[in-house]
Write a protein that holds these residues in place. Structure first.
Motif, PDB file in Angstrom:
ATOM      1  N   LEU A  72      37.984 -11.013  37.651  1.00 57.40           N
ATOM      2  CA  LEU A  72      37.441 -11.484  36.375  1.00 57.40           C
ATOM      3  C   LEU A  72      36.273 -12.410  36.632  1.00 57.40           C
ATOM      4  N   HIS A  73      35.138 -12.069  36.033  1.00 61.31           N
ATOM      5  CA  HIS A  73      33.969 -12.941  36.192  1.00 61.31           C
ATOM      6  C   HIS A  73      33.694 -13.706  34.897  1.00 61.31           C
ATOM      7  N   GLY A  74      33.214 -14.929  35.059  1.00 66.17           N
ATOM      8  CA  GLY A  74      32.743 -15.716  33.919  1.00 66.17           C
ATOM      9  C   GLY A  74      32.001 -16.926  34.458  1.00 66.17           C
TER      10      GLY A  74
ATOM     11  N   TYR B  86      30.482 -17.666  38.065  1.00 64.28           N
ATOM     12  CA  TYR B  86      29.050 -17.668  38.384  1.00 64.28           C
ATOM     13  C   TYR B  86      28.228 -17.591  37.098  1.00 64.28           C
ATOM     14  N   ASP B  87      27.198 -18.430  37.014  1.00 63.33           N
ATOM     15  CA  ASP B  87      26.275 -18.390  35.877  1.00 63.33           C
ATOM     16  C   ASP B  87      25.212 -17.323  36.158  1.00 63.33           C
ATOM     17  N   LEU B  88      25.276 -16.240  35.410  1.00 63.50           N
ATOM     18  CA  LEU B  88      24.418 -15.080  35.695  1.00 63.50           C
ATOM     19  C   LEU B  88      22.939 -15.329  35.388  1.00 63.50           C
TER      20      LEU B  88
ATOM     21  N   ALA C  19      30.261  -6.488  31.073  1.00 68.89           N
ATOM     22  CA  ALA C  19      30.442  -6.890  29.666  1.00 68.89           C
ATOM     23  C   ALA C  19      29.675  -8.167  29.345  1.00 68.89           C
ATOM     24  N   ALA C  20      29.215  -8.884  30.380  1.00 72.74           N
ATOM     25  CA  ALA C  20      28.437 -10.100  30.095  1.00 72.74           C
ATOM     26  C   ALA C  20      27.145  -9.702  29.405  1.00 72.74           C
ATOM     27  N   GLY C  21      26.745 -10.504  28.451  1.00 75.06           N
ATOM     28  CA  GLY C  21      25.498 -10.205  27.758  1.00 75.06           C
ATOM     29  C   GLY C  21      25.009 -11.419  27.008  1.00 75.06           C
TER      30      GLY C  21
ATOM     31  N   ASN D  65      17.949 -11.850  32.893  1.00 75.02           N
ATOM     32  CA  ASN D  65      18.807 -12.248  34.032  1.00 75.02           C
ATOM     33  C   ASN D  65      20.261 -11.880  33.754  1.00 75.02           C
ATOM     34  N   VAL D  66      20.745 -12.257  32.582  1.00 75.58           N
ATOM     35  CA  VAL D  66      22.163 -12.027  32.259  1.00 75.58           C
ATOM     36  C   VAL D  66      22.443 -10.539  32.016  1.00 75.58           C
ATOM     37  N   ASN D  67      21.552  -9.884  31.267  1.00 71.88           N
ATOM     38  CA  ASN D  67      21.840  -8.504  30.843  1.00 71.88           C
ATOM     39  C   ASN D  67      21.521  -7.457  31.903  1.00 71.88           C
TER      40      ASN D  67
ATOM     41  N   PHE E 226      28.206   0.216  31.780  1.00 77.80           N
ATOM     42  CA  PHE E 226      27.388  -0.849  31.191  1.00 77.80           C
ATOM     43  C   PHE E 226      27.610  -0.870  29.685  1.00 77.80           C
ATOM     44  N   LEU E 227      27.639  -2.063  29.101  1.00 79.81           N
ATOM     45  CA  LEU E 227      27.683  -2.160  27.641  1.00 79.81           C
ATOM     46  C   LEU E 227      26.259  -2.318  27.121  1.00 79.81           C
ATOM     47  N   SER E 228      25.677  -1.196  26.768  1.00 84.11           N
ATOM     48  CA  SER E 228      24.347  -1.194  26.178  1.00 84.11           C
ATOM     49  C   SER E 228      24.503  -1.362  24.664  1.00 84.11           C
ATOM     50  N   ALA E 229      23.413  -1.168  23.928  1.00 85.86           N
ATOM     51  CA  ALA E 229      23.491  -1.484  22.502  1.00 85.86           C
ATOM     52  C   ALA E 229      22.744  -0.474  21.637  1.00 85.86           C
TER      53      ALA E 229
ATOM     54  N   ILE F 157      13.464  -8.047  22.569  1.00 86.41           N
ATOM     55  CA  ILE F 157      13.709  -8.411  23.972  1.00 86.41           C
ATOM     56  C   ILE F 157      15.122  -7.987  24.385  1.00 86.41           C
ATOM     57  N   TYR F 158      16.114  -8.398  23.592  1.00 81.86           N
ATOM     58  CA  TYR F 158      17.502  -7.996  23.881  1.00 81.86           C
ATOM     59  C   TYR F 158      17.598  -6.475  23.942  1.00 81.86           C
ATOM     60  N   SER F 159      17.003  -5.791  22.939  1.00 82.74           N
ATOM     61  CA  SER F 159      17.094  -4.325  22.880  1.00 82.74           C
ATOM     62  C   SER F 159      16.470  -3.677  24.109  1.00 82.74           C
TER      63      SER F 159
ATOM     64  N   SER G  39      16.186  -4.997  27.031  1.00 82.50           N
ATOM     65  CA  SER G  39      17.019  -5.260  28.224  1.00 82.50           C
ATOM     66  C   SER G  39      18.175  -4.243  28.275  1.00 82.50           C
ATOM     67  N   LYS G  40      18.690  -3.870  27.111  1.00 87.20           N
ATOM     68  CA  LYS G  40      19.764  -2.873  27.079  1.00 87.20           C
ATOM     69  C   LYS G  40      19.199  -1.487  27.389  1.00 87.20           C
ATOM     70  N   GLY G  41      17.949  -1.245  26.954  1.00 88.25           N
ATOM     71  CA  GLY G  41      17.289   0.014  27.298  1.00 88.25           C
ATOM     72  C   GLY G  41      17.138   0.157  28.805  1.00 88.25           C
TER      73      GLY G  41
ATOM     74  N   ILE H 106      26.383   3.087  24.268  1.00 92.58           N
ATOM     75  CA  ILE H 106      25.438   2.627  23.241  1.00 92.58           C
ATOM     76  C   ILE H 106      26.299   2.110  22.095  1.00 92.58           C
ATOM     77  N   LEU H 107      26.495   0.808  22.135  1.00 95.70           N
ATOM     78  CA  LEU H 107      27.517   0.219  21.271  1.00 95.70           C
ATOM     79  C   LEU H 107      26.945  -0.267  19.945  1.00 95.70           C
ATOM     80  N   GLY H 108      27.578   0.164  18.873  1.00 94.22           N
ATOM     81  CA  GLY H 108      27.219  -0.319  17.539  1.00 94.22           C
ATOM     82  C   GLY H 108      27.914  -1.645  17.263  1.00 94.22           C
TER      83      GLY H 108
ATOM     84  N   LYS I 107      32.509 -12.837  19.141  1.00 92.15           N
ATOM     85  CA  LYS I 107      31.871 -14.150  19.150  1.00 92.15           C
ATOM     86  C   LYS I 107      30.351 -14.005  18.993  1.00 92.15           C
ATOM     87  N   MET I 108      29.810 -12.968  19.648  1.00 92.75           N
ATOM     88  CA  MET I 108      28.359 -12.758  19.650  1.00 92.75           C
ATOM     89  C   MET I 108      27.805 -12.410  18.271  1.00 92.75           C
ATOM     90  N   THR I 109      28.602 -11.680  17.486  1.00 90.18           N
ATOM     91  CA  THR I 109      28.082 -11.122  16.231  1.00 90.18           C
ATOM     92  C   THR I 109      28.745 -11.731  14.995  1.00 90.18           C
TER      93      THR I 109
HETATM   94  N1  NAP Z   1      29.567  -7.185  19.680  1.00 92.81           N
HETATM   95  C1  NAP Z   1      28.666  -6.222  19.431  1.00 92.81           C
HETATM   96  O1  NAP Z   1      28.440  -5.813  18.273  1.00 92.81           O
HETATM   97  C2  NAP Z   1      27.895  -5.623  20.583  1.00 92.81           C
HETATM   98  C3  NAP Z   1      27.031  -4.554  20.292  1.00 92.81           C
HETATM   99  C4  NAP Z   1      26.327  -3.983  21.335  1.00 92.81           C
HETATM  100  C5  NAP Z   1      26.499  -4.442  22.639  1.00 92.81           C
HETATM  101  N2  NAP Z   1      27.351  -5.499  22.871  1.00 92.81           N
HETATM  102  C6  NAP Z   1      27.485  -5.945  24.256  1.00 92.81           C
HETATM  103  O2  NAP Z   1      28.851  -6.017  24.586  1.00 92.81           O
HETATM  104  C7  NAP Z   1      29.033  -7.008  25.618  1.00 92.81           C
HETATM  105  C8  NAP Z   1      30.192  -7.931  25.237  1.00 92.81           C
HETATM  106  O3  NAP Z   1      29.763  -8.658  24.106  1.00 92.81           O
HETATM  107  P1  NAP Z   1      30.717  -9.395  23.059  1.00 92.81           P
HETATM  108  O4  NAP Z   1      30.359  -8.875  21.738  1.00 92.81           O
HETATM  109  O5  NAP Z   1      32.146  -9.352  23.505  1.00 92.81           O
HETATM  110  O6  NAP Z   1      30.083 -10.840  23.127  1.00 92.81           O
HETATM  111  P2  NAP Z   1      30.566 -12.301  23.556  1.00 92.81           P
HETATM  112  O7  NAP Z   1      31.970 -12.500  23.131  1.00 92.81           O
HETATM  113  O8  NAP Z   1      29.522 -13.244  23.051  1.00 92.81           O
HETATM  114  O9  NAP Z   1      30.467 -12.233  25.152  1.00 92.81           O
HETATM  115  C9  NAP Z   1      29.341 -12.479  25.919  1.00 92.81           C
HETATM  116  C10 NAP Z   1      29.829 -12.689  27.333  1.00 92.81           C
HETATM  117  O10 NAP Z   1      28.726 -12.877  28.210  1.00 92.81           O
HETATM  118  C11 NAP Z   1      28.969 -14.079  28.945  1.00 92.81           C
HETATM  119  N3  NAP Z   1      27.725 -14.726  29.332  1.00 92.81           N
HETATM  120  C12 NAP Z   1      26.672 -15.038  28.535  1.00 92.81           C
HETATM  121  N4  NAP Z   1      25.738 -15.700  29.254  1.00 92.81           N
HETATM  122  C13 NAP Z   1      26.233 -15.810  30.517  1.00 92.81           C
HETATM  123  C14 NAP Z   1      25.758 -16.404  31.727  1.00 92.81           C
HETATM  124  N5  NAP Z   1      24.578 -17.055  31.774  1.00 92.81           N
HETATM  125  N6  NAP Z   1      26.520 -16.331  32.847  1.00 92.81           N
HETATM  126  C15 NAP Z   1      27.731 -15.702  32.800  1.00 92.81           C
HETATM  127  N7  NAP Z   1      28.239 -15.140  31.693  1.00 92.81           N
HETATM  128  C16 NAP Z   1      27.499 -15.190  30.568  1.00 92.81           C
HETATM  129  C17 NAP Z   1      29.737 -14.958  27.980  1.00 92.81           C
HETATM  130  O11 NAP Z   1      30.348 -16.036  28.652  1.00 92.81           O
HETATM  131  P3  NAP Z   1      30.901 -17.350  27.834  1.00 92.81           P
HETATM  132  O12 NAP Z   1      32.263 -16.964  27.295  1.00 92.81           O
HETATM  133  O13 NAP Z   1      30.967 -18.402  28.877  1.00 92.81           O
HETATM  134  O14 NAP Z   1      29.911 -17.622  26.739  1.00 92.81           O
HETATM  135  C18 NAP Z   1      30.725 -13.934  27.462  1.00 92.81           C
HETATM  136  O15 NAP Z   1      31.727 -13.701  28.423  1.00 92.81           O
HETATM  137  C19 NAP Z   1      27.686  -7.711  25.775  1.00 92.81           C
HETATM  138  O16 NAP Z   1      26.994  -7.164  26.872  1.00 92.81           O
HETATM  139  C20 NAP Z   1      26.954  -7.347  24.486  1.00 92.81           C
HETATM  140  O17 NAP Z   1      25.550  -7.372  24.668  1.00 92.81           O
HETATM  141  C21 NAP Z   1      28.054  -6.089  21.876  1.00 92.81           C
END
Ligand code: NAP
Length: 248
Positions: free
Chosen positions: A38-40, A64-66, A93-95, A115-117, A142-145, A157-159, A161-163, A185-187, A192-194
Motif C-alpha cells: 500500500l502506497h500513500g 512517499y510523496d509522489l 490510483a494516486a492522482g 509528477n503525481v499523475n 492506470f486510472l485515467s479519466a 492540465i489534469y486531462s 496528464s491522464k491522456g 477511462i473513468l467517468g 474525496k476528489m469529486t
Molecule cells: N473520482 C472520480 O470521479 C475520478 C474520475 C476519473 C479519474 N479518477 C482517478 O481515480 C484515482 C483515484 O481518485 P479518487 O477519486 O479516489 O480520489 P482521492 O480520494 O482524492 O484520491 C487521490 C489519491 O492520490 C493521493 N495523492 C495525491 N497527491 C499525492 C502525492 N503528492 N503523493 C502521494 N499521494 C498523493 C491521495 O493521497 P492523500 O489521501 O494523502 O490525499 C489519495 O490517495 C485518481 O487517479 C483520479 O485521478 C477519479
C-alpha cells in the motif's frame, strides 16, 4: 514500512494512492486473495487502513510523496530490494486534480499534477521493468479519466496528464509483452476528489449524460479486478467505465 500479517503468497500488488477512496476500496477487495503493498504519503492513514484489513496475506506500506519525483526511483528500488519482494500487479490510483482557468495555471501547478499523475508511475515502472523484476510483473492498470477524451473548461492540465497515461499503456504493452498494461477511462465517481461536484448547490447538469448514473468506488474495483485477471486477453487498451456517458 512494516509487515503486519503472515502470508503464504509470493508476489505483491502495489496500489499507489491507497488512501484514496478508490484505492481503499480496492485494498479491501484485493487483500482477500493477495499480498498488498500500500502506497500513500500519510503514514498514519496507511497504518489505519492496514489495521482495518482482515487478511491472512502480507500487507506492506511504502510512504512517499509522489510530487518529489527526483528521488522516487532510488527510494522505490531500495524499498523493494530491502523487503525482498516482487511486485506482480500495479494499480496507479494516486492522482491530483486541480481545476483552474488555463491562464491562471502556473508551472508549479502543472509540474505537481504531472509528477503525481504521470512521472511518478513512470519512475515506479522503470524499477519494475528492470531486468531483475520484469518477469514478475503481470499486470498494470492506470486510472485515467473521461476528460482525457473530451474537453472540459479549466481541466486541460489534469486531462492532458491522464491522456499521457492512455498513450503510455500502448508503448509499454508493445515493449513489455510479458505484462498487460491497460487504462480505465473513468467517468464521475463520488469520492474525496469529486465530492464538491455532488454537494447541494453544485450544478448537477454535468451528470445528465450518465445513462446509468454516476459511479461508486465499488464499480471501479470490479473493473480493476477484471483487468488484473491473469488470463486476460487484452493489453495496451483504454477501457471506458463511465455509466454510458461517453455515448450519450
Ligand atoms: N473520482 C472520480 O470521479 C475520478 C474520475 C476519473 C479519474 N479518477 C482517478 O481515480 C484515482 C483515484 O481518485 P479518487 O477519486 O479516489 O480520489 P482521492 O480520494 O482524492 O484520491 C487521490 C489519491 O492520490 C493521493 N495523492 C495525491 N497527491 C499525492 C502525492 N503528492 N503523493 C502521494 N499521494 C498523493 C491521495 O493521497 P492523500 O489521501 O494523502 O490525499 C489519495 O490517495 C485518481 O487517479 C483520479 O485521478 C477519479
Amino acid at each position: 514500512m512494516s509487515i503486519l500479517n503472515a502470508s503464504s503468497a509470493q508476489g505483491f500488488t502495489l496500489i499507489t494512492g491507497a488512501t484514496s477512496s478508490i484505492g481503499m476500496e480496492l485494498a479491501l477487495e484485493r487483500c482477500k486473495g493477495e499480498n498488498l503493498l500500500l502506497h500513500g504519503r500519510d503514514y498514519q492513514k496507511l497504518m489505519e487502513l492496514s489495521d482495518s484489513l482482515s487478511t491472512r496475506f502480507k500487507i506492506l506500506i511504502w510512504v512517499y510523496d509522489l510530487s518529489k519525483v527526483d528521488s522516487l526511483y532510488e527510494d522505490f528500488r531500495k524499498f523493494v530490494s530491502s523487503q525482498d519482494i516482487v511486485v506482480e500487479r500495479v494499480v496507479h490510483a494516486a492522482g491530483q486534480l486541480k481545476i483552474l482557468p488555463f491562464r491562471a495555471v502556473k508551472l508549479v501547478d502543472t509540474q505537481s499534477i504531472y509528477n503525481v499523475n504521470v512521472f511518478s508511475i513512470i519512475e515506479i515502472l522503470r524499477v519494475l521493468t528492470s531486468k531483475e523484476y520484469r518477469r514478475s510483473l503481470q499486470s498494470v492498470v492506470f486510472l485515467s479519466a473521461f476528460f482525457s477524451k473530451f474537453g472540459d473548461k479549466g481541466n486541460a492540465i489534469y486531462s492532458s496528464s491522464k491522456g499521457a497515461l492512455n498513450s503510455l499503456v500502448k508503448g509499454l504493452a508493445v515493449e513489455f509483452p510479458g505484462t498487460r498494461f491497460n487504462s480505465i477511462i473513468l467517468g464521475a465517481v463520488r469520492t474525496k476528489m469529486t465530492d464538491h461536484l455532488f454537494v447541494s448547490g453544485a450544478d448537477k447538469s454535468r451528470f445528465d449524460r450518465y445513462i446509468l448514473g454516476t459511479g461508486s468506488p465499488r464499480d471501479v474495483t470490479h473493473a480493476i479486478s477484471f483487468l488484473l485477471e491473469p488470463s486476460l486477453w487484452m493489453t495496451g487498451q483504454e477501457m471506458f467505465l463511465d455509466g454510458g456517458a461517453s455515448i450519450n
